[in-house]
Design an enzyme around this catalytic site. Structure first.
Site, PDB file in Angstrom:
ATOM      1  N   GLU A 235       0.880  -1.173   0.000  1.00 51.97           N
ATOM      2  CA  GLU A 235       0.000   0.000   0.000  1.00 51.97           C
ATOM      3  C   GLU A 235       0.912   1.215   0.000  1.00 51.97           C
ATOM      4  OE1 GLU A 235      -3.374   0.235   0.040  1.00 51.97           O
ATOM      5  OE2 GLU A 235      -3.714  -1.919  -0.014  1.00 51.97           O
ATOM      6  N   CYS A 269      -2.294   9.800   2.409  1.00 47.89           N
ATOM      7  CA  CYS A 269      -1.828   9.222   1.143  1.00 47.89           C
ATOM      8  C   CYS A 269      -2.820   9.419   0.009  1.00 47.89           C
ATOM      9  CB  CYS A 269      -1.551   7.740   1.337  1.00 47.89           C
ATOM     10  SG  CYS A 269      -2.995   6.855   1.919  1.00 47.89           S
TER      11      CYS A 269
HETATM   12  P1  NAD Z   1       8.125   4.816   5.005  1.00 50.87           P
HETATM   13  O1  NAD Z   1       8.113   3.984   3.791  1.00 50.87           O
HETATM   14  O2  NAD Z   1       9.290   5.688   5.270  1.00 50.87           O
HETATM   15  O3  NAD Z   1       7.959   3.893   6.311  1.00 50.87           O
HETATM   16  C1  NAD Z   1       6.916   2.950   6.438  1.00 50.87           C
HETATM   17  C2  NAD Z   1       7.345   1.860   7.409  1.00 50.87           C
HETATM   18  O4  NAD Z   1       8.474   1.201   6.857  1.00 50.87           O
HETATM   19  C3  NAD Z   1       7.750   2.357   8.787  1.00 50.87           C
HETATM   20  O5  NAD Z   1       7.265   1.469   9.751  1.00 50.87           O
HETATM   21  C4  NAD Z   1       9.262   2.303   8.734  1.00 50.87           C
HETATM   22  O6  NAD Z   1       9.867   2.078   9.978  1.00 50.87           O
HETATM   23  C5  NAD Z   1       9.508   1.136   7.821  1.00 50.87           C
HETATM   24  N1  NAD Z   1      10.804   1.204   7.134  1.00 50.87           N
HETATM   25  C6  NAD Z   1      11.571   2.285   6.928  1.00 50.87           C
HETATM   26  N2  NAD Z   1      12.699   1.933   6.289  1.00 50.87           N
HETATM   27  C7  NAD Z   1      12.628   0.611   6.082  1.00 50.87           C
HETATM   28  C8  NAD Z   1      13.480  -0.340   5.477  1.00 50.87           C
HETATM   29  N3  NAD Z   1      14.639   0.010   4.936  1.00 50.87           N
HETATM   30  N4  NAD Z   1      13.088  -1.624   5.443  1.00 50.87           N
HETATM   31  C9  NAD Z   1      11.906  -1.986   5.964  1.00 50.87           C
HETATM   32  N5  NAD Z   1      11.055  -1.136   6.563  1.00 50.87           N
HETATM   33  C10 NAD Z   1      11.412   0.147   6.626  1.00 50.87           C
HETATM   34  O7  NAD Z   1       6.771   5.660   4.947  1.00 50.87           O
HETATM   35  P2  NAD Z   1       6.270   6.775   5.955  1.00 50.87           P
HETATM   36  O8  NAD Z   1       7.112   7.980   5.803  1.00 50.87           O
HETATM   37  O9  NAD Z   1       6.094   6.203   7.310  1.00 50.87           O
HETATM   38  O10 NAD Z   1       4.805   7.049   5.392  1.00 50.87           O
HETATM   39  C11 NAD Z   1       4.560   7.906   4.333  1.00 50.87           C
HETATM   40  C12 NAD Z   1       4.375   7.160   3.029  1.00 50.87           C
HETATM   41  O11 NAD Z   1       3.412   6.141   3.194  1.00 50.87           O
HETATM   42  C13 NAD Z   1       3.836   8.051   1.941  1.00 50.87           C
HETATM   43  O12 NAD Z   1       4.462   7.733   0.726  1.00 50.87           O
HETATM   44  C14 NAD Z   1       2.368   7.701   1.878  1.00 50.87           C
HETATM   45  O13 NAD Z   1       1.753   7.947   0.641  1.00 50.87           O
HETATM   46  C15 NAD Z   1       2.417   6.247   2.178  1.00 50.87           C
HETATM   47  N6  NAD Z   1       1.138   5.798   2.697  1.00 50.87           N
HETATM   48  C16 NAD Z   1       0.384   4.977   1.932  1.00 50.87           C
HETATM   49  C17 NAD Z   1      -0.861   4.577   2.387  1.00 50.87           C
HETATM   50  C18 NAD Z   1      -1.732   3.666   1.591  1.00 50.87           C
HETATM   51  O14 NAD Z   1      -2.706   3.193   2.134  1.00 50.87           O
HETATM   52  N7  NAD Z   1      -1.436   3.395   0.345  1.00 50.87           N
HETATM   53  C19 NAD Z   1      -1.316   5.010   3.632  1.00 50.87           C
HETATM   54  C20 NAD Z   1      -0.512   5.860   4.367  1.00 50.87           C
HETATM   55  C21 NAD Z   1       0.726   6.248   3.894  1.00 50.87           C
END
Ligand code: NAD
Length: 494
Positions: A235, A269
Site C-alpha cells: 500500500e 496518502c
Molecule cells: P516509510 O516507507 O518511510 O515507512 C513505512 C514503514 O516502513 C515504517 O514502519 C518504517 O519504519 C519502515 N521502514 C523504513 N525503512 C525501512 C526499510 N529500509 N526496510 C523496511 N522497513 C522500513 O513511509 P512513511 O514515511 O512512514 O509514510 C509515508 C508514506 O506512506 C507516503 O508515501 C504515503 O503515501 C504512504 N502511505 C500509503 C498509504 C496507503 O494506504 N497506500 C497510507 C498511508 C501512507
C-alpha cells in the site's frame, strides 16, 4: 537526523534470540518468530472462537484507551480530536464489527461449480490462514494503518508481528506497551524500531507481508519478500491528481478539496496532491478556497484546534522547501517551532517544479493549468498510476470520461476520499502506488489463501475406469464430454 537512542524492545518478553555471536544476537527476532510459528502450527488460531475473542479484545483496546489514543495522536502531530476519532478509531471499530458479524460466513468453505466428471464429488474453496504475517505501518494514520490490516489477519486466522512506525513515536510506545495486554502473546507480537530493526526483521521468513508506506521502502520490502517468495501487499503513495472542470460550482469544489487536502495537515496518502484546471477556473477557485480555509480554520489557522501539525522537523523542512515552487496564492506562513504550516495554495506551477516531482504529504496544494480535459487526461496518463484520482464537474459525462480514460487505485467523482469509509469497496494502489487491496472482507481475503479442494468417494471405482488407459477414441470422446459439460443442478454424494 538519525536517532542515537538505543530502543528498548517494547514487548521484551516477546523477543527471543537465535544464537549469540560476540554477545550480539544474530537474529534478534528468531525467538518471536518461533513462538508465533509454534502457536500457528498448534492450530490455536484456527477456531472461530479464538478469532472472535481476539477481535473483541482489539475492540476493548480501542474502547478502553480512547482518550489515551486521542491524546497520543495530538502529541505526535496535533491531530484534531474529530479527525483522529473518525479516521483512527471509528474506522477500526467498524472493521472489527463487520468482521465479527460476518466471520462465520467468510470462513465457510465456498462450494464451486462442477463438471460431469466431478459431479459426485465435493468441490470447494477453503480459506486457509497463511501462517505468520508481518504488518508494517507508516506514521500518518499510525493506528488505523496498523489495526485495519490486523483485523483481517486475525479474522483469517493468522499469527501476526506488527511493526508500527518509529516516526509517530508516542503512538509506537502506546502500541508496544498497551496493545499486548489485550492480544494473545503467543500469536501476536509488536516489534519497535526504524529501518535498522525492520531490515533485521525482514531477513526472517514470513508467510505474508502487508506493507504500507512509501514506494521507496516498498521496493526494499518487496526485494526482501522475494528472497523467500513471500506473498505481499504493498500500500504505497504517489501524487494524486484532481481535475476540476470549467463547468463546476467553485465554492462546492473548494470546500470539498480544502477539507480533503488539509485533513491531518495534508499528511494523507489519498489526499488530492495537485489540481488540474484552466486558468479561468483557477481564478474562480482561489477566492472560494480562501473562503473555505477561513471558514474551516478561522482568520489565523495557526490558532485553530482543527488543523494538525507536521510530524517531524525533517518532514517540516522538506515541505518548506516545496513552497518555492510557483507563487504562493494563499497561505504560505509557517512556524518551525510548532511545525506549523498554513493551508497553502500555489499557482503558476510548472510540471518541472520540485513540488511536482514528489508526493507532497503536507498542507500544500499546487494548481497546474491545463486548457482542456484532453490535456488533463494526457498529463495524468504520462505519470505513474496514482493511488487516487479525483474529478469535479457539474457534468456527469466529464467525471465519467476521466474515470474511463485514466487509471488509479481508487477514484472519487465530485468528492475526496469518502470511499475510504466504505468497507464494501477495495482500497489499494496500482503500479507504483501499490499492489493488492484491503478493507472489509477484502482484508480477510488478502490474508487467506484460497485452497482449491476436491473430495471423492473412496468407493465407486467403476466410474473411474472410464479415464484409465488403454485409451481409445471412445474414451477420448467420453472424457472430453465429461470434463467439458456441467449438470444444471448441484449434486454430490459427499
Ligand atoms: P516509510 O516507507 O518511510 O515507512 C513505512 C514503514 O516502513 C515504517 O514502519 C518504517 O519504519 C519502515 N521502514 C523504513 N525503512 C525501512 C526499510 N529500509 N526496510 C523496511 N522497513 C522500513 O513511509 P512513511 O514515511 O512512514 O509514510 C509515508 C508514506 O506512506 C507516503 O508515501 C504515503 O503515501 C504512504 N502511505 C500509503 C498509504 C496507503 O494506504 N497506500 C497510507 C498511508 C501512507
Amino acid at each position: 537526523m538519525a536517532r542515537k537512542v538505543k530502543r528498548p524492545t517494547a514487548n521484551p518478553g516477546s523477543l527471543g534470540t537465535a544464537c549469540q555471536l560476540d554477545g550480539k544476537p544474530a537474529n534478534p527476532y528468531a525467538g518471536t518468530l518461533k513462538r508465533l510459528r509454534d502457536a500457528f502450527d498448534s492450530g490455536r488460531t484456527r477456531p472461530a472462537e479464538f478469532r472472535i475473542a481476539q477481535l473483541q479484545a482489539l475492540s476493548r483496546f480501542l474502547k478502553e484507551n480512547r482518550k489515551l489514543i486521542l491524546d497520543t495522536l495530538k502529541k505526535d502531530m496535533g491531530k484534531p480530536a474529530v479527525e483522529a476519532d473518525v479516521s483512527e478509531i471509528v474506522l477500526c471499530e467498524s472493521e472489527i464489527k463487520l468482521a465479527l458479524n460476518n466471520l462465520h460466513t467468510w470462513m465457510k468453505d465456498e462450494k464451486v461449480e462442477k463438471n460431469l466428471a466431478t459431479q459426485l464429488d465435493s468441490a470447494f474453496i477453503r480459506k486457509e490462514p497463511y501462517g505468520v504475517a508481518l504488518i508494517i505501518a507508516p506514521w500518518n494514520y499510525p493506528l488505523n494503518l496498523l489495526l485495519v490490516p490486523l483485523v483481517g489477519a486475525i479474522a483469517a486466522g493468522n499469527c501476526v508481528i506488527l511493526k508500527p512506525s518509529e516516526i509517530s513515536k508516542n503512538m509506537e510506545k502506546v502500541v508496544a506497551e498497551v496493545l499486548p495486554r489485550y492480544l494473545d502473546k503467543n500469536c501476536f507480537a509488536i516489534v519497535v524500531g526504524g529501518p535498522q530493526e525492520a531490515t533485521a526483521l525482514l531477513k526472517n521468513k514470513f508467510d505474508y507481508i502487508f506493507f504500507t508506506g512509501s514506494s521507496r521502502v516498498g521496493r526494499i520490502v518487496m526485494t526482501a519478500a522475494s528472497k523467500h517468495l513471500t506473498p505481499i501487499t504493498l500500500e504505497l503513495g504517489g501524487k494524486n491528481p484532481c481535475y476540476v472542470d470549467d463547468d463546476c460550482d467553485p465554492q462546492n469544489v473548494a470546500n470539498r478539496v480544502a477539507w480533503f487536502r488539509f485533513f491531518n495537515a495534508g499528511q494523507t496518502c489519498v489526499a488530492p496532491d495537485f489540481l488540474l484546471c484552466s486558468r479561468e477556473t483557477q481564478e474562480r477557485l482561489l477566492p472560494a478556497l480562501q473562503r473555505a480555509v477561513t471558514q474551516f480554520y478561522g482568520k489565523d489557522p495557526q490558532h485553530s484546534p482543527d488543523l494538525g501539525r507536521i510530524i517531524s522537523e525533517k518532514h517540516f523542512h522538506r515541505l518548506r522547501g516545496l513552497l518555492g515552487s510557483g507563487r504562493v496564492a494563499l497561505g504560505g506562513q509557517w512556524d518551525e517551532q510548532e511545525r506549523y504550516m498554513a493551508p497553502t495554495v500555489l499557482v503558476g506551477v510548472q510540471e518541472t517544479d520540485p513540488v511536482m516531482q514528489e508526493e507532497i504529504f503536507g498542507p500544500i496544494l499546487p494548481i497546474v493549468n491545463v486548457q482542456s480535459l484532453d490535456e488533463a487526461v494526457a498529463f495524468i496518463n504520462k505519470r505513474e498510476k496514482p493511488l487516487a484520482l479525483y474529478a469535479f464537474s457539474n457534468n456527469a459525462k466529464v467525471v465519467n470520461e476521466v474515470l474511463e480514460r485514466t487509471h488509479s487505485g481508487n477514484f472519487g467523482g465530485n468528492d475526496g476520499f469518502m470511499y475510504m469509509t466504505l468497507m464494501s469497496l477495495p482500497f489499494g494502489g496500482v503500479g507504483l502506488s501499490g499492489m493488492g487491496d484491503y478493507h472489509g472482507k477484502f482484508t480477510f481475503d488478502t490474508f487467506s489463501q484460497r485452497r482449491g479442494c476436491l473430495l471423492r468417494s473412496p468407493r465407486l471405482e467403476m466410474i473411474n475406469q472410464l479415464r484409465y488407459p488403454p485409451y481409445s477414441p471412445r474414451h477420448q470422446r467420453l472424457l472430453v464430454w465429461l470434463v467439458d459439460h456441467k449438470l444444471g443442478f448441484p449434486c454430490s454424494i459427499l
